[in-house]
Design a protein around this motif. Structure first.
Motif, PDB file in Angstrom:
ATOM      1  N   ASP A  84       0.772  -1.204  -0.077  1.00 38.98           N
ATOM      2  CA  ASP A  84       0.088  -0.028   0.168  1.00 38.98           C
ATOM      3  C   ASP A  84       0.745   1.218   0.057  1.00 38.98           C
TER       4      ASP A  84
ATOM      5  N   ASP B 176      -3.703  -4.127   7.211  1.00 35.47           N
ATOM      6  CA  ASP B 176      -3.453  -4.493   5.913  1.00 35.47           C
ATOM      7  C   ASP B 176      -2.574  -3.932   4.987  1.00 35.47           C
TER       8      ASP B 176
ATOM      9  N   GLU C  82      -0.789  -4.644   2.241  1.00 38.73           N
ATOM     10  CA  GLU C  82      -0.876  -5.108   0.656  1.00 38.73           C
ATOM     11  C   GLU C  82      -1.687  -4.045   0.040  1.00 38.73           C
ATOM     12  N   SER C  83      -1.230  -3.683  -1.029  1.00 34.08           N
ATOM     13  CA  SER C  83      -1.931  -2.816  -1.940  1.00 34.08           C
ATOM     14  C   SER C  83      -3.442  -3.476  -2.400  1.00 34.08           C
ATOM     15  N   GLY C  84      -4.530  -2.523  -2.254  1.00 34.40           N
ATOM     16  CA  GLY C  84      -5.616  -3.087  -2.700  1.00 34.40           C
ATOM     17  C   GLY C  84      -6.207  -2.551  -3.987  1.00 34.40           C
ATOM     18  N   ALA C  85      -7.665  -2.674  -4.357  1.00 38.15           N
ATOM     19  CA  ALA C  85      -7.904  -2.266  -5.672  1.00 38.15           C
ATOM     20  C   ALA C  85      -7.978  -0.412  -5.473  1.00 38.15           C
TER      21      ALA C  85
ATOM     22  N   LYS D  76     -10.338  -0.062   3.309  1.00 33.87           N
ATOM     23  CA  LYS D  76      -9.863  -1.155   3.815  1.00 33.87           C
ATOM     24  C   LYS D  76     -10.557  -1.287   5.548  1.00 33.87           C
TER      25      LYS D  76
END
Length: 466
Positions: free
Chosen positions: A252, A286, A288-291, A296
């Protein structure tokens, strides 16, 4: 009605208030009793309620579960000025000998107050709240318990202790090792249980899977050994980064910006962290990169820990705080250099940008070109001056361009390459200067007489760094 008519009864409101009893001044004996109580209570913590959590350069790190502490002990400490904080949050106690604890406590306290004073704290990494510092005597039982938990040689009957909030989550090194172990075919047997492995075991498996090198130890002196060690570590880190990038790991962007914003905040307020390696940046939530645009449930939050090397810059230029010389320089002096505060942010940025092969190759080439430029007697000073101007608040890119390229309207490709490398170095060393650098580069590419090959190079650079 008079008092006599009331038969001598005086209503409450008619009574004259009694003067308040003067507060009893605290005597030396009272203070001594308080100090003894505090020391005895902290010694009891050492003997009964602490378990080893980690070991740092200057001492040992112990974990304290607040549920384990008897309420009367907590209440007694609180009444005497020792605040243990939220009962629901576990605590970390650091124990030292040799005068290291006071400095670290003061630096962490300053860092914590800086971040907490920001109106938009979510944009910053957080600093665990430090609660108290204490230098006190311990008896034989506590001494033996402490000695049994460390190899650092803590001795004598006095220790330094300070307490802070415990931060759950993983440090950056652990996160990257776990991500490798989840993806590498040689670690398939542990890919589903990385959370169960000790850090050392996880590290060993990743080292074997990626065929890490170990420093050879052939160097003649401490300076050469340190240089060799850094070279090997950099090569090993590149193996991790390249592997994870190929396997699609993305982080992220908020993780990177929190680190950069916080280090810039420290620097602007005269504080140099000086220990910016992976294990000193913890991440919860969280990561990790999301959409794009997706919210989140637990957004990532970075915590910066371990202020044992932190220092106030004072009147020195910032870069001088990262290099200390003991003795007369050039005559067998010991030179100590500290890790760059933005080192981890630069590494993680690789996973937040989602760069293509061309852009990644360009940035790798620029990193190599920078090392060569730093050794160049003309380009090195120009790069240093540009970075210092950026740190002072405004990057003097026009001045840097004049030094590196000159006044020619048709500069050589080599001169343009050197200036692009300098511009990239300025952004890496001082992320807050990015807008100034990009604005100058965009203006440069629009100059009517600027050669087309040079414009194309600048356009590729802009795509890579945006």
């Amino acid at each position: 009605m008079t008092r006599a008519e009331m038969g001598g009864y005086v209503p409450p409101e008619a009574k004259e208030p009694k003067p308040a009893a003067p507060e009893k001044a605290e005597t030396a004996e009272d203070r001594e009793a308080v100090e003894k109580f505090i020391d005895a209570s902290l010694e009891e913590l050492c003997e009964r309620y602490l378990s080893k959590f980690n070991e740092g350069n200057n001492g040992i790190v112990l974990k304290l579960r607040m549920d384990d502490i008897p309420p009367e002990l907590k209440d007694g400490l609180k009444k005497n000025g020792i605040e243990l904080g939220d009962d629901k949050v576990a605590k970390i106690l650091k124990i030292y000998s040799g005068g290291k604890g006071k400095q670290e406590f003061e630096m962490q306290k300053k860092a914590h107050e800086l971040v907490e004073a920001q109106p938009d704290k979510e944009k910053f990494a957080r600093v665990p709240k430090p609660y108290f510092y204490r230098d006190f005597a311990v008896g034989p039982d506590a001494q033996e318990r402490i000695k049994g938990m460390t190899e650092k040689g803590i001795s004598g009957n006095r220790v330094e202790m300070f307490m802070m909030d415990f931060v759950p989550g993983d440090d950056v090194a652990t996160i990257l090792y776990k991500e490798v172990a989840k993806r590498h075919p040689k670690t398939a047997d542990v890919s589903e249980r990385t959370d169960e492995l000790r850090f050392e075991d996880l590290q060993d498996r990743v080292f074997q899977a990626l065929d890490f090198k170990a420093p050879g130890g052939k160097s003649r002196d401490m300076g050469e050994r340190e240089h060799e060690m850094r070279k090997v570590f950099a090569e090993n880190a590149e193996k991790i980064d390249a592997f994870l990038e190929r396997r699609g790991f993305r982080i992220d962007p908020a993780v990177v910006s929190q680190i950069e914003n916080t280090m810039n905040l420290f620097h602007k307020n005269g504080l140099a962290f000086r220990d910016g390696h992976q294990r000193n940046f913890m991440i919860t939530g969280d990561y990790e990169s999301g959409a794009p645009g997706a919210k989140k449930e637990r957004p990532p939050q970075v915590f910066v820990i371990d202020y044992g090397a932190a220092t106030e810059v004072g009147n020195r230029p910032l870069h001088e705080a990262f290099r200390e010389v003991e003795g007369d320089e050039g005559k067998g002096a010991t030179v100590k250099t500290y890790p760059d505060d933005f080192m981890v942010a630069r590494q993680l940025k690789r996973f937040s940008q989602g760069l293509g092969t061309e852009e990644r190759k360009l940035l790798d080439d620029l990193a190599r070109a920078r090392k060569a430029a730093e050794r160049n007697p003309r380009l090195g000073p120009a790069m240093t001056a540009a970075i210092e101007s950026a740190r002072s608040g405004k990057a003097d890119m026009a001045g840097a361009y004049a030094k590196v390229v000159g006044n020619s309207t048709m500069p050589s490709e080599g001169a343009v390459d050197a200036f692009i490398s300098l511009a990239h170095a300025v952004m890496e060393e001082e992320p807050a200067a990015k807008d100034d650098v990009l604005a100058f580069m965009q203006e440069l590419a629009k100059r009517p007489a600027f050669p087309l090959p040079a414009r194309n190079k600048i356009a590729r650079f802009l795509r890579a760094v945006k």
